[in-house]
Scaffold this motif. Structure first.
Motif, PDB file in Angstrom:
ATOM      1  N   TYR A 148      47.999  77.136  72.973  1.00 59.77           N
ATOM      2  CA  TYR A 148      47.042  78.077  72.663  1.00 59.77           C
ATOM      3  C   TYR A 148      45.476  77.482  72.891  1.00 59.77           C
ATOM      4  O   TYR A 148      44.486  78.330  73.368  1.00 59.77           O
ATOM      5  N   GLY A 149      45.360  76.269  73.300  1.00 54.84           N
ATOM      6  CA  GLY A 149      44.150  75.579  73.603  1.00 54.84           C
ATOM      7  C   GLY A 149      43.506  74.945  72.423  1.00 54.84           C
ATOM      8  O   GLY A 149      43.512  75.654  71.011  1.00 54.84           O
ATOM      9  N   PRO A 150      42.733  74.113  72.260  1.00 57.76           N
ATOM     10  CA  PRO A 150      41.881  73.302  71.064  1.00 57.76           C
ATOM     11  C   PRO A 150      41.092  74.288  70.265  1.00 57.76           C
ATOM     12  O   PRO A 150      40.791  74.222  69.292  1.00 57.76           O
ATOM     13  N   ALA A 151      40.621  75.444  70.988  1.00 58.67           N
ATOM     14  CA  ALA A 151      39.804  76.613  70.326  1.00 58.67           C
ATOM     15  C   ALA A 151      40.543  77.461  69.223  1.00 58.67           C
ATOM     16  O   ALA A 151      39.981  77.859  68.157  1.00 58.67           O
ATOM     17  N   HIS A 152      41.924  77.321  69.439  1.00 59.03           N
ATOM     18  CA  HIS A 152      42.593  77.957  68.552  1.00 59.03           C
ATOM     19  C   HIS A 152      43.802  76.897  67.517  1.00 59.03           C
ATOM     20  O   HIS A 152      44.754  77.162  67.391  1.00 59.03           O
ATOM     21  N   LEU A 153      42.920  75.889  67.153  1.00 63.04           N
ATOM     22  CA  LEU A 153      43.501  74.752  66.379  1.00 63.04           C
ATOM     23  C   LEU A 153      44.071  75.369  65.051  1.00 63.04           C
ATOM     24  O   LEU A 153      45.253  75.004  64.586  1.00 63.04           O
ATOM     25  N   LEU A 154      43.580  76.196  64.360  1.00 59.83           N
ATOM     26  CA  LEU A 154      43.866  76.770  62.980  1.00 59.83           C
ATOM     27  C   LEU A 154      45.307  77.455  63.338  1.00 59.83           C
ATOM     28  O   LEU A 154      46.160  77.425  62.472  1.00 59.83           O
ATOM     29  N   SER A 155      45.214  78.174  64.455  1.00 61.59           N
ATOM     30  CA  SER A 155      46.413  79.224  64.764  1.00 61.59           C
ATOM     31  C   SER A 155      47.584  78.196  64.686  1.00 61.59           C
ATOM     32  O   SER A 155      48.912  78.657  64.694  1.00 61.59           O
ATOM     33  N   ALA A 156      47.376  76.948  65.557  1.00 62.69           N
ATOM     34  CA  ALA A 156      48.405  76.148  65.700  1.00 62.69           C
ATOM     35  C   ALA A 156      49.238  75.612  64.510  1.00 62.69           C
ATOM     36  O   ALA A 156      50.238  75.414  64.216  1.00 62.69           O
ATOM     37  N   PHE A 157      48.090  75.447  63.283  1.00 61.85           N
ATOM     38  CA  PHE A 157      48.835  74.964  62.121  1.00 61.85           C
ATOM     39  C   PHE A 157      49.434  76.105  61.406  1.00 61.85           C
ATOM     40  O   PHE A 157      50.481  75.965  60.816  1.00 61.85           O
ATOM     41  N   HIS A 158      48.884  77.337  61.542  1.00 56.02           N
ATOM     42  CA  HIS A 158      49.661  78.473  60.818  1.00 56.02           C
ATOM     43  C   HIS A 158      50.956  78.923  61.543  1.00 56.02           C
ATOM     44  O   HIS A 158      51.988  78.987  60.729  1.00 56.02           O
ATOM     45  N   ILE A 159      51.257  78.746  62.595  1.00 59.13           N
ATOM     46  CA  ILE A 159      52.392  78.890  63.221  1.00 59.13           C
ATOM     47  C   ILE A 159      53.391  77.883  62.945  1.00 59.13           C
ATOM     48  O   ILE A 159      54.605  78.118  62.677  1.00 59.13           O
ATOM     49  N   THR A 160      53.100  76.377  62.951  1.00 62.16           N
ATOM     50  CA  THR A 160      53.717  75.354  62.252  1.00 62.16           C
ATOM     51  C   THR A 160      54.364  75.626  61.188  1.00 62.16           C
ATOM     52  O   THR A 160      55.306  75.307  60.746  1.00 62.16           O
ATOM     53  N   LEU A 161      53.355  76.276  60.054  1.00 62.09           N
ATOM     54  CA  LEU A 161      53.728  76.414  58.876  1.00 62.09           C
ATOM     55  C   LEU A 161      54.846  77.645  58.718  1.00 62.09           C
ATOM     56  O   LEU A 161      55.616  77.393  57.963  1.00 62.09           O
TER      57      LEU A 161
END
Length: 463
Positions: free
Chosen positions: A427-440
């Motif tokens: 997703y790119g560094p700008a979407h860091l929160l999305s990376a955490f959310h999908i991991t959860l």
């Protein structure tokens, strides 16, 4: 004539021994959790990416898992006092090394040594109590010792956050030094050096296979999203780990003095419990690492505030303790584990709804519910796994369960770190929160697999 009471209060002559074992239990429990809130600060100091620093947690937990099979044999061969004293020395000196580390590689080396010491502290301390304290007083001793195990994780995240904000991350390790020195001073006064007259030859080949299996699988998953190593390297490590695990399965079936004999898995409930424990803990044990990282890196919270937000998780765990047995007696192991496994998975995935604008009181309630459900899950699984094991397999079965719990934690943390890095790369560094959310969401979904495992529990399994 009055019957002799089954359980008696702890006599004064054993209190110093319980204090000594409690110090070790506290140090191990504190060190498992205190690092989590300090990872972003450590990353800044060492010039590393905080999303790549899950190796600091994995190195400790994996070395604990690898050395658990050694603990009982060393205590029987060299005596509980000598082994426990050595464990405190190793743990304390390794803590000093961690606190003085100036690079990630140095820190990882000392974390491995710290894990070796930590692996011996609790099992050998508990074994010493079992051998020295009369059985009628053992329950009282274990109850007092378990308080230290609760205080350590309760203090860890908040203390780690406070130390990072007001001193430096090095003090999360240096704080172990006075406790380690106190433990060294008490050991020779409080703990007799009980040994066993006959000790079986240590299963070195089996131990090596287990270490290769655990390290290969964990490090292979951890390196999966690494930019420094190729995908082929990661897959190779995982393949080596799987081959070693298969070779150990053969070894456990054919060698008389294997660390863990395959005959234990003829007990269906034990086999289901072990497999269920492994998968259920992947998500549950990754959360104490993943949530503080998300709160600081993605939400922008300070370390102390992050640590304070983790306290409701431990409080939820404490609240669950009195209600676990009545719930199991009312609904049975199968129903409790099926329903609660899905609830834990849903609770983990629901953290994906949290954002920096989520009110603090909602986060507190969310953490509390997760702690309550997770504790109910772990205690139910552990009790189910061990409850029907014959006496002759109880010690070996408990050690194998302890090892599986730590292996699952190391793989869970490695998996969480790898998933965050993979999704951030996508997703790119700008979407860091999305990376955490999908991991959860992914970690929560793993519990669906675990529910299928617990579906195999016989419907009329006795409580």
């Amino acid at each position: 004539m009055n019957a002799t009471p089954t359980h008696q209060a702890l006599q004064p002559e054993f209190r110093l021994l319980v204090l000594l074992v409690s110090i070790g239990f506290f140090m191990q429990g504190l060190d498992t959790t205190i690092v989590n809130t300090a990872i972003p600060a450590m990353a800044r100091s060492l010039g590393e990416d905080p999303l790549q620093l899950h190796s600091v947690v994995v190195a400790y937990v994996l070395s604990v898992a690898a050395c658990i099979p050694l603990s009982g044999w060393l205590a029987d061969r060299f005596g509980v006092r000598n082994t426990y004293f050595s464990a405190i020395i190793i743990f304390t000196l390794a803590s000093l090394g961690c606190g003085l580390s100036s690079s990630l590689n140095e820190l990882l080396c000392f974390r491995v040594l710290q894990g070796i010491g930590g692996a011996l502290l609790l099992p050998v301390g508990r074994l010493a109590m079992l051998k020295v304290i009369p059985r009628t007083q053992f329950l009282s001793a274990m109850s007092l010792m378990s308080l230290a195990g609760l205080i350590g994780p309760l203090m860890g995240p908040t203390l780690g956050g406070w130390l990072v904000e007001h001193t430096s991350w090095h003090w999360i390790f240096l704080i172990n030094l006075p406790m380690g020195l106190l433990g060294c001073c008490i050991t020779f006064k409080a703990m007799p050096n009980v040994t066993e007259p006959t000790v079986q030859r240590f299963d070195l080949s089996g131990f090596v296979l287990l270490v290769i299996a655990m390290a290969g699988l964990t490090l292979g998953i951890e390196q999966f999203a690494s930019v420094e190593n190729s995908l082929r390297w990661s897959l190779g490590l995982m393949l080596v780990g799987l081959i070693a695990a298969l070779l150990y399965a053969v070894h456990a079936h054919t060698h008389q003095n294997a660390l863990f004999r395959s005959k234990m898995f003829k007990h269906r409930i034990y086999a289901i419990g072990i497999i269920g424990n492994f998968f259920a803990r992947l998500g549950g044990n990754a959360m104490p690492f993943l949530l503080p990282l998300m709160l600081q890196v993605a939400f922008g919270l300070e370390p102390l505030m992050t640590g304070l937000l983790m306290i409701p998780t431990v409080l939820g765990s404490l609240v669950s303790k009195p209600i676990i047995r009545p719930i199991i007696q009312r609904f049975g192991y199968r129903n409790v584990l099926l329903v609660n496994t899905l609830l834990v998975g849903g609770c983990i995935a629901s953290f994906a709804l949290s954002t920096p604008s989520t009110p603090t009181w909602i986060l507190i309630g969310h953490f509390f519910i997760f702690g309550l459900l997770n504790s109910l899950q772990f205690v139910s699984m552990n009790t189910l796994t061990l409850k029907d094991l014959p006496q002759q397999d109880a010690s070996s079965g408990n050690s194998f369960l302890s090892m599986i719990m730590m292996v699952s934690m190391s793989i869970g943390v490695a998996l969480a770190g790898t998933l965050v890095n993979m999704f951030m790369a996508y997703y790119g560094p700008a979407h860091l929160l999305s990376a955490f959310h999908i991991t959860l969401i992914c970690l929560g979904a793993i519990n669906l697999i675990t529910a299928l495992i617990f579906w195999q529990i016989p419907k009329h399994t006795a409580v």
